[in-house]
Design a protein around this motif. Structure first.
Motif, PDB file in Angstrom:
ATOM      1  N   VAL A   1       0.857  -1.174   0.000  1.00 14.83           N
ATOM      2  CA  VAL A   1       0.000   0.000   0.000  1.00 14.83           C
ATOM      3  C   VAL A   1       0.901   1.233   0.000  1.00 14.83           C
ATOM      4  N   LYS A   2       0.320   2.385  -0.316  1.00 12.51           N
ATOM      5  CA  LYS A   2       1.077   3.628  -0.280  1.00 12.51           C
ATOM      6  C   LYS A   2       1.466   3.955   1.158  1.00 12.51           C
ATOM      7  N   LEU A   3       2.733   4.324   1.345  1.00 12.71           N
ATOM      8  CA  LEU A   3       3.236   4.618   2.683  1.00 12.71           C
ATOM      9  C   LEU A   3       2.742   5.970   3.185  1.00 12.71           C
ATOM     10  N   ASP A   4       2.346   6.001   4.454  1.00 16.17           N
ATOM     11  CA  ASP A   4       1.956   7.267   5.078  1.00 16.17           C
ATOM     12  C   ASP A   4       3.176   8.081   5.489  1.00 16.17           C
ATOM     13  N   ASP A   5       4.250   7.368   5.918  1.00 15.49           N
ATOM     14  CA  ASP A   5       5.467   8.035   6.380  1.00 15.49           C
ATOM     15  C   ASP A   5       6.675   7.363   5.731  1.00 15.49           C
ATOM     16  N   PRO A   6       6.994   7.707   4.483  1.00 17.17           N
ATOM     17  CA  PRO A   6       8.090   7.052   3.767  1.00 17.17           C
ATOM     18  C   PRO A   6       9.435   7.165   4.477  1.00 17.17           C
ATOM     19  N   ASN A   7       9.686   8.284   5.161  1.00 16.26           N
ATOM     20  CA  ASN A   7      10.986   8.489   5.816  1.00 16.26           C
ATOM     21  C   ASN A   7      11.217   7.520   6.963  1.00 16.26           C
ATOM     22  N   ALA A   8      10.143   7.002   7.537  1.00 13.79           N
ATOM     23  CA  ALA A   8      10.278   6.072   8.656  1.00 13.79           C
ATOM     24  C   ALA A   8      10.202   4.608   8.215  1.00 13.79           C
ATOM     25  N   ALA A   9      10.017   4.376   6.922  1.00 15.07           N
ATOM     26  CA  ALA A   9       9.782   3.009   6.446  1.00 15.07           C
ATOM     27  C   ALA A   9      11.053   2.202   6.252  1.00 15.07           C
ATOM     28  N   GLY A  10      12.181   2.866   6.100  1.00 12.13           N
ATOM     29  CA  GLY A  10      13.437   2.151   5.922  1.00 12.13           C
ATOM     30  C   GLY A  10      13.425   1.277   4.684  1.00 12.13           C
ATOM     31  N   LYS A  11      13.849  -0.003   4.853  1.00  9.06           N
ATOM     32  CA  LYS A  11      13.959  -0.920   3.718  1.00  9.06           C
ATOM     33  C   LYS A  11      12.609  -1.395   3.210  1.00  9.06           C
ATOM     34  N   ASP A  12      11.566  -1.082   3.948  1.00 12.94           N
ATOM     35  CA  ASP A  12      10.222  -1.473   3.499  1.00 12.94           C
ATOM     36  C   ASP A  12       9.745  -0.581   2.360  1.00 12.94           C
ATOM     37  N   LYS A  13      10.421   0.536   2.140  1.00 11.92           N
ATOM     38  CA  LYS A  13      10.006   1.487   1.103  1.00 11.92           C
ATOM     39  C   LYS A  13      10.535   1.073  -0.260  1.00 11.92           C
ATOM     40  N   VAL A  14       9.658   1.135  -1.254  1.00 12.70           N
ATOM     41  CA  VAL A  14      10.066   0.913  -2.638  1.00 12.70           C
ATOM     42  C   VAL A  14       9.325   1.917  -3.510  1.00 12.70           C
ATOM     43  N   ALA A  15      10.045   2.554  -4.416  1.00  9.46           N
ATOM     44  CA  ALA A  15       9.430   3.532  -5.320  1.00  9.46           C
ATOM     45  C   ALA A  15       8.700   2.798  -6.430  1.00  9.46           C
ATOM     46  N   VAL A  16       7.463   3.211  -6.701  1.00 11.22           N
ATOM     47  CA  VAL A  16       6.685   2.592  -7.762  1.00 11.22           C
ATOM     48  C   VAL A  16       6.116   3.660  -8.687  1.00 11.22           C
ATOM     49  N   LEU A  17       5.823   3.243  -9.906  1.00 14.54           N
ATOM     50  CA  LEU A  17       5.022   4.043 -10.813  1.00 14.54           C
ATOM     51  C   LEU A  17       3.622   3.461 -10.787  1.00 14.54           C
ATOM     52  N   LYS A  18       2.655   4.303 -10.481  1.00 17.85           N
ATOM     53  CA  LYS A  18       1.263   3.851 -10.414  1.00 17.85           C
ATOM     54  C   LYS A  18       0.513   4.327 -11.642  1.00 17.85           C
ATOM     55  N   MET A  19      -0.225   3.416 -12.255  1.00 19.19           N
ATOM     56  CA  MET A  19      -1.161   3.785 -13.307  1.00 19.19           C
ATOM     57  C   MET A  19      -2.577   3.577 -12.801  1.00 19.19           C
ATOM     58  N   ASN A  20      -3.395   4.607 -12.870  1.00 22.27           N
ATOM     59  CA  ASN A  20      -4.835   4.478 -12.700  1.00 22.27           C
ATOM     60  C   ASN A  20      -5.462   4.662 -14.068  1.00 22.27           C
ATOM     61  N   GLN A  21      -6.267   3.704 -14.462  1.00 24.01           N
ATOM     62  CA  GLN A  21      -6.975   3.789 -15.744  1.00 24.01           C
ATOM     63  C   GLN A  21      -8.473   3.719 -15.477  1.00 24.01           C
ATOM     64  N   THR A  22      -9.215   4.696 -15.979  1.00 25.52           N
ATOM     65  CA  THR A  22     -10.661   4.687 -15.821  1.00 25.52           C
ATOM     66  C   THR A  22     -11.322   4.637 -17.194  1.00 25.52           C
ATOM     67  N   ARG A  23     -12.476   3.987 -17.229  1.00 20.87           N
ATOM     68  CA  ARG A  23     -13.292   3.943 -18.446  1.00 20.87           C
ATOM     69  C   ARG A  23     -14.746   4.182 -18.046  1.00 20.87           C
ATOM     70  N   ASP A  24     -15.390   5.099 -18.746  1.00 23.84           N
ATOM     71  CA  ASP A  24     -16.795   5.420 -18.492  1.00 23.84           C
ATOM     72  C   ASP A  24     -17.559   5.374 -19.809  1.00 23.84           C
ATOM     73  N   PHE A  25     -18.663   4.650 -19.811  1.00 26.80           N
ATOM     74  CA  PHE A  25     -19.500   4.545 -21.001  1.00 26.80           C
ATOM     75  C   PHE A  25     -20.896   4.108 -20.564  1.00 26.80           C
ATOM     76  N   VAL A  26     -21.829   4.181 -21.487  1.00 25.60           N
ATOM     77  CA  VAL A  26     -23.226   3.867 -21.185  1.00 25.60           C
ATOM     78  C   VAL A  26     -23.662   2.661 -21.992  1.00 25.60           C
ATOM     79  N   THR A  27     -24.365   1.739 -21.338  1.00 22.68           N
ATOM     80  CA  THR A  27     -24.979   0.606 -22.020  1.00 22.68           C
ATOM     81  C   THR A  27     -26.494   0.763 -21.885  1.00 22.68           C
TER      82      THR A  27
END
Length: 297
Positions: A76-102
């Motif tokens: 999950v996204k870290l609330d306090d990255p500076n305190a996470a130590g080795k548990d922290k890893v940098a990620v690129l997040k993609m959010n993709q949304t699609r909206d349409f009508v049926t």
């Protein structure tokens, strides 16, 4: 003989160094970071032609790319990255949304993918949700091994219920982030791939990996195309992107072949892009930014 704390610390540090994840090579992360680590997100809007229930629907898609500090253990996204130590890893997040009508009712779909930026590793987590007037579903996959994932599907359909999932292979949904990190990170040739969580939700097929072929080729002087073809011949994904950094995604196409040979082609073409700290633009007076992104939904 009892080891002193300092010796234990050195042993722990040495073990961590030995098991440190391999790093992505041939990427100028200093230049990369000037774009991706500036504290803003890249938002792109797309005109969408989405097939659903055997018919073409007109809609809108949005791609949001942003870097985050992620927890290795909790994914999950870290609330306090500076305190996470080795548990922290940098990620690129993609959010993709699609909206349409049926017909009378709307569809709202959202997919998220979290991929390590500097560490040479597959995506850590993938989620997808679908909301429409019949009900809603939610799928989550977490990385549990080098190429394996476990997760759960929550659905309003009885036959799907609250199901446990497990799959091994490369996530199709990882490819979008690999393009943005560096096209050189895209695996070329024959690869075991499992399809997008969006595809799984709209087809209701069991999630499983199959042999697929990936290639990247030029489609113009300025653009390349990633083409993913599944061995079964039932699905093809094409993503068009700019050759030059930051490799903006310009369009995509998904071809689904039905059992009767009929093809359903979903397409998206970019209409606007903006780099912005959108989470701060949440006042009524900020709604003009939606017009700049040509958002209709």
């Amino acid at each position: 003989m009892k080891k002193s704390p300092s010796i234990l610390f050195l042993i722990t540090l040495l073990c961590f160094s030995c098991s440190k994840a391999p790093q992505r090579e041939n990427i100028d992360f200093e230049a990369w970071g000037k774009y991706w680590f500036q504290g803003k997100a890249e938002i792109s809007s797309f005109d969408l032609s989405q097939y659903r229930y055997g018919e073409e629907r007109t809609g809108e898609a949005v791609l949001i790319f942003v870097t985050e500090d992620f927890s290795r253990s909790k994914q999950v996204k870290l609330d306090d990255p500076n305190a996470a130590g080795k548990d922290k890893v940098a990620v690129l997040k993609m959010n993709q949304t699609r909206d349409f009508v049926t017909g009378i009712y709307p569809y709202h779909m959202m997919l998220s993918a979290f991929t390590p930026t500097k560490e040479k590793a597959q995506g850590l987590k993938f989620t997808a949700s679908v909301q429409e007037w019949c009900g809603q579903t939610f799928t989550q996959l977490n990385k549990s091994g080098e190429q394996s994932y476990t997760g759960k599907l929550f659905s309003y359909f009885e036959k799907e219920g609250d199901a446990a999932l497990s799959v091994t292979g490369l996530a199709e949904d990882d490819l979008w982030n690999l393009i943005r990190i560096s096209p050189s990170e895209i695996p070329i040739g024959g690869v075991q791939v499992f399809p997008s969580l969006f595809y799984q939700r709209t087809t209701h097929e069991p999630l499983k990996a199959e042999e697929a072929f990936i290639r990247v080729h030029d489609i113009s002087n300025n653009r390349k195309q990633l083409e993913l073809t599944y061995g079964s011949g039932l699905r093809v994904l094409k993503i068009d992107f700019e050759k030059d950094f930051p490799h903006e995604i310009m369009a995509w196409e998904e071809i689904q072949t039905k059992s009767n040979g009929q093809q359903e082609i979903t397409k998206a073409k970019r209409k606007a892009i903006k780099v912005i700290d959108y989470w701060k633009q949440n006042k009524v007076e900020d709604e003009f930014l939606r017009q700049e992104l040509k958002l209709n939904f």
